[in-house]
Design a protein around this motif. Structure first.
Motif, PDB file in Angstrom:
ATOM      1  N   MET A   1      36.206  60.630  37.519  1.00  9.55           N
ATOM      2  CA  MET A   1      35.409  61.210  36.096  1.00  9.55           C
ATOM      3  C   MET A   1      35.333  59.992  35.368  1.00  9.55           C
ATOM      4  O   MET A   1      35.870  59.344  34.640  1.00  9.55           O
ATOM      5  CB  MET A   1      36.430  62.072  35.534  1.00  9.55           C
ATOM      6  CG  MET A   1      36.873  61.598  34.117  1.00  9.55           C
ATOM      7  SD  MET A   1      37.846  63.064  33.393  1.00  9.55           S
ATOM      8  CE  MET A   1      39.408  61.845  33.241  1.00  9.55           C
ATOM      9  N   VAL A   3      33.718  58.168  32.131  1.00  4.46           N
ATOM     10  CA  VAL A   3      33.593  58.611  30.764  1.00  4.46           C
ATOM     11  C   VAL A   3      32.679  57.430  30.084  1.00  4.46           C
ATOM     12  O   VAL A   3      33.148  56.247  30.216  1.00  4.46           O
ATOM     13  CB  VAL A   3      35.045  58.506  30.143  1.00  4.46           C
ATOM     14  CG1 VAL A   3      34.804  58.669  28.614  1.00  4.46           C
ATOM     15  CG2 VAL A   3      36.162  59.361  30.846  1.00  4.46           C
ATOM     16  N   HIS A  18      35.654  53.898  34.488  1.00  8.14           N
ATOM     17  CA  HIS A  18      35.437  54.725  35.595  1.00  8.14           C
ATOM     18  C   HIS A  18      36.997  54.873  36.380  1.00  8.14           C
ATOM     19  O   HIS A  18      36.915  55.506  37.572  1.00  8.14           O
ATOM     20  CB  HIS A  18      34.587  53.928  36.594  1.00  8.14           C
ATOM     21  CG  HIS A  18      33.247  53.590  36.038  1.00  8.14           C
ATOM     22  ND1 HIS A  18      32.322  54.699  36.574  1.00  8.14           N
ATOM     23  CD2 HIS A  18      32.537  52.716  35.350  1.00  8.14           C
ATOM     24  CE1 HIS A  18      31.123  54.604  36.114  1.00  8.14           C
ATOM     25  NE2 HIS A  18      31.022  53.365  35.299  1.00  8.14           N
ATOM     26  N   ASP A  20      40.462  56.829  36.882  1.00  9.99           N
ATOM     27  CA  ASP A  20      40.990  58.185  36.682  1.00  9.99           C
ATOM     28  C   ASP A  20      41.944  58.310  35.544  1.00  9.99           C
ATOM     29  O   ASP A  20      42.943  58.013  35.818  1.00  9.99           O
ATOM     30  CB  ASP A  20      41.509  58.697  37.966  1.00  9.99           C
ATOM     31  CG  ASP A  20      41.740  60.088  37.953  1.00  9.99           C
ATOM     32  OD1 ASP A  20      41.136  60.803  37.219  1.00  9.99           O
ATOM     33  OD2 ASP A  20      42.625  60.685  38.782  1.00  9.99           O
ATOM     34  N   SER A  22      43.585  60.398  32.363  1.00 15.04           N
ATOM     35  CA  SER A  22      43.571  61.685  31.584  1.00 15.04           C
ATOM     36  C   SER A  22      42.860  61.978  30.102  1.00 15.04           C
ATOM     37  O   SER A  22      42.924  60.821  29.524  1.00 15.04           O
ATOM     38  CB  SER A  22      44.989  62.228  31.678  1.00 15.04           C
ATOM     39  OG  SER A  22      45.633  61.521  30.659  1.00 15.04           O
ATOM     40  N   GLU A  23      42.614  63.088  30.022  1.00 10.61           N
ATOM     41  CA  GLU A  23      42.311  63.091  28.314  1.00 10.61           C
ATOM     42  C   GLU A  23      43.016  62.988  27.321  1.00 10.61           C
ATOM     43  O   GLU A  23      42.783  62.374  26.373  1.00 10.61           O
ATOM     44  CB  GLU A  23      41.629  64.477  28.122  1.00 10.61           C
ATOM     45  CG  GLU A  23      40.099  64.798  28.848  1.00 10.61           C
ATOM     46  CD  GLU A  23      39.619  66.233  28.596  1.00 10.61           C
ATOM     47  OE1 GLU A  23      39.825  66.940  27.735  1.00 10.61           O
ATOM     48  OE2 GLU A  23      38.751  66.592  29.266  1.00 10.61           O
ATOM     49  N   TYR A  42      30.671  67.456  28.456  1.00  9.72           N
ATOM     50  CA  TYR A  42      31.122  67.488  30.118  1.00  9.72           C
ATOM     51  C   TYR A  42      29.732  67.700  30.811  1.00  9.72           C
ATOM     52  O   TYR A  42      29.146  68.652  30.738  1.00  9.72           O
ATOM     53  CB  TYR A  42      32.016  68.525  30.374  1.00  9.72           C
ATOM     54  CG  TYR A  42      33.391  68.184  29.460  1.00  9.72           C
ATOM     55  CD1 TYR A  42      34.322  67.439  30.103  1.00  9.72           C
ATOM     56  CD2 TYR A  42      33.476  68.849  28.111  1.00  9.72           C
ATOM     57  CE1 TYR A  42      35.553  67.039  29.448  1.00  9.72           C
ATOM     58  CE2 TYR A  42      34.705  68.500  27.453  1.00  9.72           C
ATOM     59  CZ  TYR A  42      35.840  67.856  28.053  1.00  9.72           C
ATOM     60  OH  TYR A  42      36.931  67.593  27.374  1.00  9.72           O
ATOM     61  N   GLY A  46      30.572  65.665  36.542  1.00  8.50           N
ATOM     62  CA  GLY A  46      32.034  65.518  36.307  1.00  8.50           C
ATOM     63  C   GLY A  46      32.110  64.476  35.388  1.00  8.50           C
ATOM     64  O   GLY A  46      32.863  63.972  34.895  1.00  8.50           O
ATOM     65  N   GLU A  47      30.885  63.808  34.825  1.00  2.00           N
ATOM     66  CA  GLU A  47      30.882  62.717  33.897  1.00  2.00           C
ATOM     67  C   GLU A  47      31.333  63.105  32.546  1.00  2.00           C
ATOM     68  O   GLU A  47      30.902  64.258  32.296  1.00  2.00           O
ATOM     69  CB  GLU A  47      29.446  61.959  33.790  1.00  2.00           C
ATOM     70  CG  GLU A  47      29.392  61.016  32.907  1.00  2.00           C
ATOM     71  CD  GLU A  47      28.059  60.483  32.884  1.00  2.00           C
ATOM     72  OE1 GLU A  47      27.151  60.696  31.838  1.00  2.00           O
ATOM     73  OE2 GLU A  47      27.577  59.718  33.534  1.00  2.00           O
ATOM     74  N   ILE A  48      32.028  62.664  31.807  1.00  2.00           N
ATOM     75  CA  ILE A  48      32.130  62.935  30.383  1.00  2.00           C
ATOM     76  C   ILE A  48      31.506  61.877  29.409  1.00  2.00           C
ATOM     77  O   ILE A  48      31.698  60.574  29.663  1.00  2.00           O
ATOM     78  CB  ILE A  48      33.658  63.077  30.067  1.00  2.00           C
ATOM     79  CG1 ILE A  48      34.479  63.868  31.067  1.00  2.00           C
ATOM     80  CG2 ILE A  48      34.214  63.152  28.589  1.00  2.00           C
ATOM     81  CD1 ILE A  48      36.097  63.804  30.690  1.00  2.00           C
TER      82      ILE A  48
END
Length: 75
Positions: A1, A3, A18, A20, A22-23, A42, A46-48
């Motif tokens: 995902m 960001v 880039h 992985d 977590s938020e 979002y 899948g990009e944030i």
């Protein structure tokens, strides 16, 4: 995902992650629901996208607070 961080005032890309992550690790859990809805988007792939403030705009707003009253002036 991925960001991706963009300045909410001028639209400049500030950075991207880039890995992985977590938020929670990104600190999103510290935001109120209102802040989350204003800052984080979002995307379908899948990009944030995170809207922050770049150094240039931060300095401009600190030096000239009246700029915050004029929407999109820094763009």
């Amino acid at each position: 995902m991925p960001v991706i961080y963009y300045c909410r005032h001028c639209g400049t890309k500030v950075g991207e992650i880039h890995d992985d992550v977590s938020e929670y690790a990104l600190g999103f859990h510290h935001l109120t629901p209102e802040e989350r809805s204003e800052m984080i988007s979002y995307q379908a792939g899948g990009e944030i996208t995170v809207r922050v403030i770049c150094d240039y705009c931060r300095t401009a707003l600190e030096t000239n607070p009246e700029l915050s009253l004029l929407p999109n002036l820094l763009q």
